[in-house]
Design a protein around this motif. Sequence first.
Motif, PDB file in Angstrom:
ATOM      1  N   VAL A  21     -16.970   2.027   2.775  1.00 57.48           N
ATOM      2  CA  VAL A  21     -17.498   0.857   1.800  1.00 57.48           C
ATOM      3  C   VAL A  21     -16.497  -0.044   1.320  1.00 57.48           C
ATOM      4  O   VAL A  21     -16.982  -1.219   1.162  1.00 57.48           O
ATOM      5  N   ILE A  22     -15.122   0.206   1.414  1.00 55.21           N
ATOM      6  CA  ILE A  22     -14.256  -0.891   0.717  1.00 55.21           C
ATOM      7  C   ILE A  22     -13.972  -1.938   2.014  1.00 55.21           C
ATOM      8  O   ILE A  22     -13.558  -1.488   2.880  1.00 55.21           O
ATOM      9  N   PRO A  23     -14.498  -3.042   1.685  1.00 56.08           N
ATOM     10  CA  PRO A  23     -14.116  -4.134   2.779  1.00 56.08           C
ATOM     11  C   PRO A  23     -12.779  -4.217   2.825  1.00 56.08           C
ATOM     12  O   PRO A  23     -11.671  -4.060   2.051  1.00 56.08           O
ATOM     13  N   GLN A  30     -10.516  -6.641   3.241  1.00 57.52           N
ATOM     14  CA  GLN A  30      -9.921  -7.866   2.623  1.00 57.52           C
ATOM     15  C   GLN A  30      -9.420  -7.511   1.350  1.00 57.52           C
ATOM     16  O   GLN A  30      -8.574  -7.917   0.936  1.00 57.52           O
ATOM     17  N   VAL A  31     -10.117  -6.732   0.645  1.00 62.56           N
ATOM     18  CA  VAL A  31      -9.778  -6.283  -0.741  1.00 62.56           C
ATOM     19  C   VAL A  31      -9.357  -4.822  -0.826  1.00 62.56           C
ATOM     20  O   VAL A  31      -9.366  -4.370  -1.986  1.00 62.56           O
ATOM     21  N   ALA A  81      -6.362  -4.383  -3.434  1.00 61.66           N
ATOM     22  CA  ALA A  81      -6.744  -4.568  -4.957  1.00 61.66           C
ATOM     23  C   ALA A  81      -7.579  -3.204  -5.268  1.00 61.66           C
ATOM     24  O   ALA A  81      -7.467  -2.906  -6.493  1.00 61.66           O
ATOM     25  N   THR A  82      -8.616  -2.789  -4.497  1.00 59.24           N
ATOM     26  CA  THR A  82      -9.305  -1.507  -4.826  1.00 59.24           C
ATOM     27  C   THR A  82      -8.522  -0.415  -4.995  1.00 59.24           C
ATOM     28  O   THR A  82      -8.808   0.219  -6.077  1.00 59.24           O
TER      29      THR A  82
END
Lengths: 236, 216
Positions: free
Chosen positions: B68-70, B72-73, B76-77
Amino acid sequence: MSEQAQSNPLVRRPVAENAAAETRKMILTLSSVAALSGMLIVGVYQYTLPYIEANREAMIEKAVFTVVPGGVQKRAYGFSDGAVIPDPASAGFGERFYAVYGEDRSFLGTALEASAQGYQDTIRILYGYSPEKACVVGMTVLESKETPGLGDKIDLDPVFKANFKALDAAFDSASGKLVHEVTVTGHGKKINPWEIDAISGATISSKAVGAMINRSLQTNLPRLLPHVDALKENTP
Amino acid sequence: MTATGMSESIWPVYTRGLWRENPVFVMQLGMCPTLAVSNSVINSLSMGLATLAVLVASSALVSLMRNVIPKQVRIATYIVIIATFVTVVDYALQAISLDIHKALGAFIQLIVVNCIILGRAEAFASKNSVVRAITDAAGMGLGFTFALICLGAVRELLGNGSLLGFDVFGPQFEPWAIMILPPGGFFVLGAWLLVFAWFKERSARTAARKEPSHAG
C-alpha cells in the motif's frame, strides 16, 4: 502547431487525473502512518510514565541520601523571594533543595543542586550541606558527559570524593560571604579544609565542580541559613 | 509448501545477518553507534537489543504495508515507522533503567538514522513476506548485537579490567584508559576486522586448494 496545441489537453487530462489519484494515495498513506505512529507513541508514553517517574524519584532519593550521610527521610523545598516553600511544584534546577532527616527525625542537613560548564558539557551535581558542621558533607554527580576514564572520575574516584566529606564552608553572616572561598588546588596540594584536591588529568572537570559548589554556597547560604530553625521543626 | 521446506528456505535468511553478512564485521554498516557505545558489555548489549527491537518491529510493519505504500513516499514512510519504534524503545528503556538510558545518551534517538534499519526496510522488508522480513531483521539485529558485544568485551576488559561490571584482573591491574575512549573503539574494531578478514581469506584459500583436487 495549432493541431498539436489542441490535442495536448486531451492527452494530458488522464495523466493529470492519474497524478491527482496518486497524490491522494500518498497523502492518505502518510497521514495514516503518522496517525498510527502518534497513537502508538501516546499509548506507550502513558503506559511507561509511572515507571519512569518512579525511576527518577528513586534516583533523586538515592542521591539525596548519599550526599547527606545518615539520612532516611527528605522533604523538598524551593527558594522564593527570601522565603522557603515546601514541596515546590515547578522550581527550576538550582532553585530547589532537600531538607534531610535521620532515623530519629533529627535534621541532618540539606542537599542542594549546582551546575556549571565542564570540559564537555554542563555538569550537574547534588551536594550535602550541614549547617551544624558548617561543612559540605557529600557530593554526587547527577548528570555529566565528561570524558570516560578522565573527567568522569569526578563521580568515580573515591580520593576525589573524599574532598567533600568535610569541606569547610563556614559562613560569615556579617559580610554575607563565605569565610574562605572554596578553591581547587593542583593534585596533591590540598592543605586547608576549604580546598579541593584536583584529579590529575582532569583539572578542568575538578575546577568546574569546585566553582559550582563555591557559587552555589555563596548564593544559597544567605537565603537558606535564616530558615534552618524552621527546617528543624518541620520534620516530615 | 511443507514445514521442512519452509524452515529450509528461512534458515539462510536468519543466519545471513548473524555471520556471512554480519552488518558490522562484513557490511561495515552502523559504525557510529558501534564505535560510540561499545565501551562496556552492558552498554553494547543494551544498544544491540534496542536496535534489534526497532529493526524487527519496523521490518514487520514495512513488510505488512509493502503493497500500500506508494513508491514516491516510501522512504518518508519508513522513516516515520522507524522513528516511532525508536521513541517507543526510548520510553521503554527509561522505564527499565535510567542508568543505562543515561549511559547510551543520544545514541538511542540516533537509531533512527542507523543505516542497517533503513537498509533492511528498503532492501528486504519491502519485498518479502512478514515472516521472512522478521526473520531477516532478527538475524541482522542479533548479528549487530554480537558484533557490539565482541567490541564491548575487549574494551571493557582492557580499559576497565572488568567484564559485565565484575572485576577480572584484580586491583594490581592498571586499566588502559584509552580503550574506553574513542580511539580504543577504532583500535578494537580494526583488530576484529583483521580477524574476520583472516578467517575469510583462509576459508577462500582452503576452497581454492580443494578445487583442483576435485578436478584431478
